[in-house]
Scaffold this active site. Structure first.
Site, PDB file in Angstrom:
ATOM      1  N   LYS A  58      68.721  81.083  69.472  1.00  0.00           N
ATOM      2  CA  LYS A  58      68.754  79.861  68.667  1.00  0.00           C
ATOM      3  C   LYS A  58      69.759  80.066  67.560  1.00  0.00           C
ATOM      4  O   LYS A  58      70.031  81.206  67.164  1.00  0.00           O
ATOM      5  CB  LYS A  58      67.378  79.595  68.038  1.00  0.00           C
ATOM      6  CG  LYS A  58      67.165  78.162  67.629  1.00  0.00           C
ATOM      7  CD  LYS A  58      66.711  77.325  68.812  1.00  0.00           C
ATOM      8  CE  LYS A  58      66.646  75.854  68.497  1.00  0.00           C
ATOM      9  NZ  LYS A  58      66.010  75.104  69.586  1.00  0.00           N
ATOM     10  N   ASP A  62      69.916  70.567  69.049  1.00  0.00           N
ATOM     11  CA  ASP A  62      68.549  70.565  68.526  1.00  0.00           C
ATOM     12  C   ASP A  62      68.587  69.562  67.359  1.00  0.00           C
ATOM     13  O   ASP A  62      69.492  68.711  67.324  1.00  0.00           O
ATOM     14  CB  ASP A  62      68.130  71.971  68.058  1.00  0.00           C
ATOM     15  CG  ASP A  62      66.630  72.089  67.806  1.00  0.00           C
ATOM     16  OD1 ASP A  62      65.855  72.156  68.771  1.00  0.00           O
ATOM     17  OD2 ASP A  62      66.215  72.089  66.622  1.00  0.00           O
TER      18      ASP A  62
HETATM   19  P1  NDP Z   1      66.639  64.851  66.083  1.00  0.00           P
HETATM   20  O1  NDP Z   1      67.602  65.313  65.098  1.00  0.00           O
HETATM   21  O2  NDP Z   1      67.162  63.918  67.103  1.00  0.00           O
HETATM   22  O3  NDP Z   1      65.378  64.223  65.371  1.00  0.00           O
HETATM   23  C1  NDP Z   1      64.445  64.904  64.591  1.00  0.00           C
HETATM   24  C2  NDP Z   1      63.958  63.904  63.619  1.00  0.00           C
HETATM   25  O4  NDP Z   1      62.698  64.200  63.090  1.00  0.00           O
HETATM   26  C3  NDP Z   1      64.879  63.798  62.416  1.00  0.00           C
HETATM   27  O5  NDP Z   1      65.083  62.456  62.151  1.00  0.00           O
HETATM   28  C4  NDP Z   1      64.064  64.426  61.298  1.00  0.00           C
HETATM   29  O6  NDP Z   1      64.387  63.957  59.998  1.00  0.00           O
HETATM   30  C5  NDP Z   1      62.744  63.945  61.693  1.00  0.00           C
HETATM   31  N1  NDP Z   1      61.697  64.603  61.000  1.00  0.00           N
HETATM   32  C6  NDP Z   1      61.695  65.774  60.382  1.00  0.00           C
HETATM   33  N2  NDP Z   1      60.516  66.011  59.833  1.00  0.00           N
HETATM   34  C7  NDP Z   1      59.774  64.950  60.129  1.00  0.00           C
HETATM   35  C8  NDP Z   1      58.443  64.616  59.846  1.00  0.00           C
HETATM   36  N3  NDP Z   1      57.669  65.422  59.153  1.00  0.00           N
HETATM   37  N4  NDP Z   1      57.948  63.464  60.312  1.00  0.00           N
HETATM   38  C9  NDP Z   1      58.726  62.656  61.043  1.00  0.00           C
HETATM   39  N5  NDP Z   1      60.006  62.931  61.331  1.00  0.00           N
HETATM   40  C10 NDP Z   1      60.507  64.059  60.865  1.00  0.00           C
HETATM   41  O7  NDP Z   1      65.999  66.100  66.791  1.00  0.00           O
HETATM   42  P2  NDP Z   1      65.421  66.241  68.256  1.00  0.00           P
HETATM   43  O8  NDP Z   1      64.771  64.966  68.682  1.00  0.00           O
HETATM   44  O9  NDP Z   1      66.483  66.835  69.071  1.00  0.00           O
HETATM   45  O10 NDP Z   1      64.312  67.352  68.040  1.00  0.00           O
HETATM   46  C11 NDP Z   1      62.967  67.061  67.659  1.00  0.00           C
HETATM   47  C12 NDP Z   1      62.077  68.261  67.956  1.00  0.00           C
HETATM   48  O11 NDP Z   1      62.139  68.578  69.358  1.00  0.00           O
HETATM   49  C13 NDP Z   1      62.450  69.559  67.232  1.00  0.00           C
HETATM   50  O12 NDP Z   1      61.277  70.303  66.990  1.00  0.00           O
HETATM   51  C14 NDP Z   1      63.304  70.285  68.259  1.00  0.00           C
HETATM   52  O13 NDP Z   1      63.314  71.681  68.028  1.00  0.00           O
HETATM   53  C15 NDP Z   1      62.537  69.933  69.524  1.00  0.00           C
HETATM   54  N6  NDP Z   1      63.275  70.075  70.779  1.00  0.00           N
HETATM   55  C16 NDP Z   1      64.497  69.486  70.963  1.00  0.00           C
HETATM   56  C17 NDP Z   1      65.151  69.615  72.177  1.00  0.00           C
HETATM   57  C18 NDP Z   1      66.450  68.949  72.434  1.00  0.00           C
HETATM   58  O14 NDP Z   1      66.971  69.144  73.534  1.00  0.00           O
HETATM   59  N7  NDP Z   1      67.006  68.179  71.513  1.00  0.00           N
HETATM   60  C19 NDP Z   1      64.573  70.399  73.271  1.00  0.00           C
HETATM   61  C20 NDP Z   1      63.262  70.921  72.995  1.00  0.00           C
HETATM   62  C21 NDP Z   1      62.664  70.758  71.790  1.00  0.00           C
HETATM   63  P3  NDP Z   1      64.887  64.973  58.817  1.00  0.00           P
HETATM   64  O15 NDP Z   1      66.221  65.435  59.305  1.00  0.00           O
HETATM   65  O16 NDP Z   1      65.031  64.130  57.592  1.00  0.00           O
HETATM   66  O17 NDP Z   1      63.905  66.043  58.651  1.00  0.00           O
HETATM   67  O1  2IT Z   2      64.311  73.804  71.719  1.00  0.00           O
HETATM   68  C1  2IT Z   2      64.977  73.655  72.760  1.00  0.00           C
HETATM   69  O2  2IT Z   2      64.558  74.027  73.863  1.00  0.00           O
HETATM   70  C2  2IT Z   2      66.274  72.984  72.654  1.00  0.00           C
HETATM   71  N1  2IT Z   2      66.655  72.560  71.569  1.00  0.00           N
HETATM   72  C3  2IT Z   2      67.153  72.866  73.860  1.00  0.00           C
HETATM   73  C4  2IT Z   2      67.912  74.142  74.103  1.00  0.00           C
HETATM   74  C5  2IT Z   2      68.945  74.076  75.197  1.00  0.00           C
HETATM   75  O3  2IT Z   2      69.636  75.107  75.339  1.00  0.00           O
HETATM   76  O4  2IT Z   2      69.091  73.085  75.886  1.00  0.00           O
END
Ligand code: NDP
Ligand code: 2IT
Length: 445
Positions: A124, A164
């Site tokens: 990461k 992410d």
């Molecule tokens: P994004 O950047 O698209 O969205 C995350 C959003 O959540 C941001 O708007 C953030 O705002 C907001 N947020 C933070 N804290 C809170 C809270 N307490 N309540 C509500 N919203 C909040 O990120 P992703 O959708 O890509 O990622 C979301 C989650 O999924 C993370 O935990 C990530 O690690 C996980 N994930 C993502 C993957 C991917 O491929 N993108 C794969 C697997 C897991 P702010 O910036 O202001 O905090």
């Molecule tokens: O938390 C996760 O698994 C991700 N943000 C995606 C990682 C990836 O390499 O696609």
């Protein structure tokens, strides 16, 4: 293995890294029994080797804003373990990013990637850069400055970063552009690429789709489904978007989304154009979800609150770590919620998990339920290696199949004597065994 002794040592060596301690503790508790049944693990000191990252890179990222002012951020890449394949995992750009958060995420990624059955190790990275309010040109300059340091530490068979929080298609574009120029080659070094330059269909939707496929399998064990269910989703980013699309397709009604400013309750359901609007809202980079309530009649905004107080059947936390605590879990149990399936990484606190599992409801940890994102990254790598593109159906079918397999592995390793499936134990044991056995096979490295 003595979990307390290992944890004491870990805390002493990594002071102040609360999220990292939390993630390691959860895994150690789950695997203690299987570890002790396999003396070859102890003699190879697998745990001691697994909780220490292979290497941690930190670097300075200087960049100039549109006014010519110079800023300095910190960049990181934690290459945790590559026993089963090249390092693989996302990059997070968020002001809260520090070593503890990236080590927790990198550690989780080892087991998640192992569960996908694809050859990917755990890593990461990211930066404490805050994309909020930045112009396109500023984002581009930051991405270029970041990659200038990272590029010769990564490669298609070495380490393959992805997105992410704060890193989506636009950022991957800027990162890839500068990588390609520096490395003087077009390779599959990043995933989440645009479709015109090596990306895979379904990758943007994959984490949310995968999470809902996983929840579908959990419900099927109880002879239940999404049909007619009220679903609470948190977050309004990439993962929340994919989850909302798939829940709606399967006949469920998404009634909440949330941002750092509060949550939206829309009793009419968040579907169709509303899901697209949520995507546009996220793309503004303002990081507030409140405008949704002004746009759609019947929707309400609850400032500073989390969606877990709404009466729902299913909850999908898709925002960030530790966003669902003990009180939230108790509220969900009280409202009759039957399933919590994590789209985000470690969104439920350990106390919340205890309440959810104690109530007997279905609960799946992110390392199993959100593995669809990285799994589809693995499918993007496969297509890049073969220099071909699969159709949308081909990728989606493979993703679906992978999520069903992960569910089966969790059931195989996590079913208690009373029949309750402990998905945390199942995911940790299944993910761990493959990596641990690979490490034993390959000697002391
Ligand atoms: P994004 O950047 O698209 O969205 C995350 C959003 O959540 C941001 O708007 C953030 O705002 C907001 N947020 C933070 N804290 C809170 C809270 N307490 N309540 C509500 N919203 C909040 O990120 P992703 O959708 O890509 O990622 C979301 C989650 O999924 C993370 O935990 C990530 O690690 C996980 N994930 C993502 C993957 C991917 O491929 N993108 C794969 C697997 C897991 P702010 O910036 O202001 O905090
Ligand atoms: O938390 C996760 O698994 C991700 N943000 C995606 C990682 C990836 O390499 O696609």
């Amino acid at each position: 293995m003595n979990v307390d002794l290992i944890m004491n040592d870990l805390v002493k060596k990594n002071p102040g890294e609360a999220e990292f301690h939390q993630a390691v503790h959860e895994v150690l508790e789950s695997i203690e029994e299987v570890y002790n049944e396999n003396p070859q693990f102890e003699s190879a000191q697998i745990i001691e080797r697994l909780i220490e990252p292979d290497r941690v890179l930190t670097f300075k990222v200087p960049w100039a804003d549109d006014q010519g002012r110079v800023h300095v951020n910190r960049g990181f890449r934690v290459q945790f373990n590559n026993a089963i394949g090249p390092y693989k995992g996302g990059l997070r750009f968020h002001p809260s990013v520090n070593l503890s958060i990236l080590k927790f995420l990198g550690f989780e990624q080892i087991f998640k990637n192992s569960l996908t059955s694809l050859p990917m190790g755990g890593a990461k990275g990211g930066s404490d850069f805050d994309p909020k309010g930045k112009s396109n040109a500023e984002i581009m300059r930051f991405c270029q400055a970041f990659m200038l340091e990272l590029w010769n530490m990564i490669g298609p068979d070495t380490d393959v970063p992805a997105g992410d929080i704060g890193v989506g298609g636009r950022e991957i574009g800027y990162l890839y552009g500068i990588y390609r120029k520096l490395a003087r080659e077009n390779t599959g070094v990043l995933t989440g690429k645009g479709l015109n330059w090596g990306g895979s269909l379904i990758r943007p939707e994959a984490t949310g789709f995968g999470c809902v496929y996983f929840a579908k399998e959990m419900l099927a064990v109880k002879k239940d489904s999404f049909e007619g269910k009220r679903v609470a989703i948190s977050g309004f980013g990439n993962v929340a978007w994919g989850a909302a699309l798939k829940v709606t397709e399967l006949g469920g009604k998404v009634v909440t989304i949330s941002g750092p400013d509060g949550y939206i309750y829309d009793p009419n359901g968040i579907s169709g154009d509303k899901i697209e609007y949520m995507r546009e809202l996220r793309a503004t980079n303002d990081d507030i979800v409140a405008p949704y309530a002004l746009e759609f009649e019947g929707a309400e905004f609850f400032q500073g609150k989390r969606p877990w107080e709404v009466d729902v059947d299913i909850a999908l936390p898709c925002a960030t770590q530790n966003e669902l605590d003990k009180e939230d879990a108790e509220a969900l149990v009280k409202s009759g919620c039957i399933c919590v399936c994590e789209g985000a990484n470690m969104p439920c606190t350990p106390e919340a998990v205890e309440v959810l599992q104690g109530s007997g409801m279905l609960y799946a940890p992110g390392k199993a339920a959100n593995a669809g994102g990285v799994a589809t990254s693995g499918l993007e790598m496969a297509q890049n290696s073969m220099k071909i593109n699969w159709s949308r159906t081909e990728v989606d079918d493979r993703l679906h199949h992978i999520m069903t397999n992960i569910h089966e592995s969790c059931v195989a390793h996590g079913t208690n004597s009373d029949g309750y499936v402990d998905y945390v134990r199942g995911a940790n044991i299944a993910g761990f065994l493959k990596v641990a056995n690979s490490m034993v096979d390959q000697g002391i490295i």
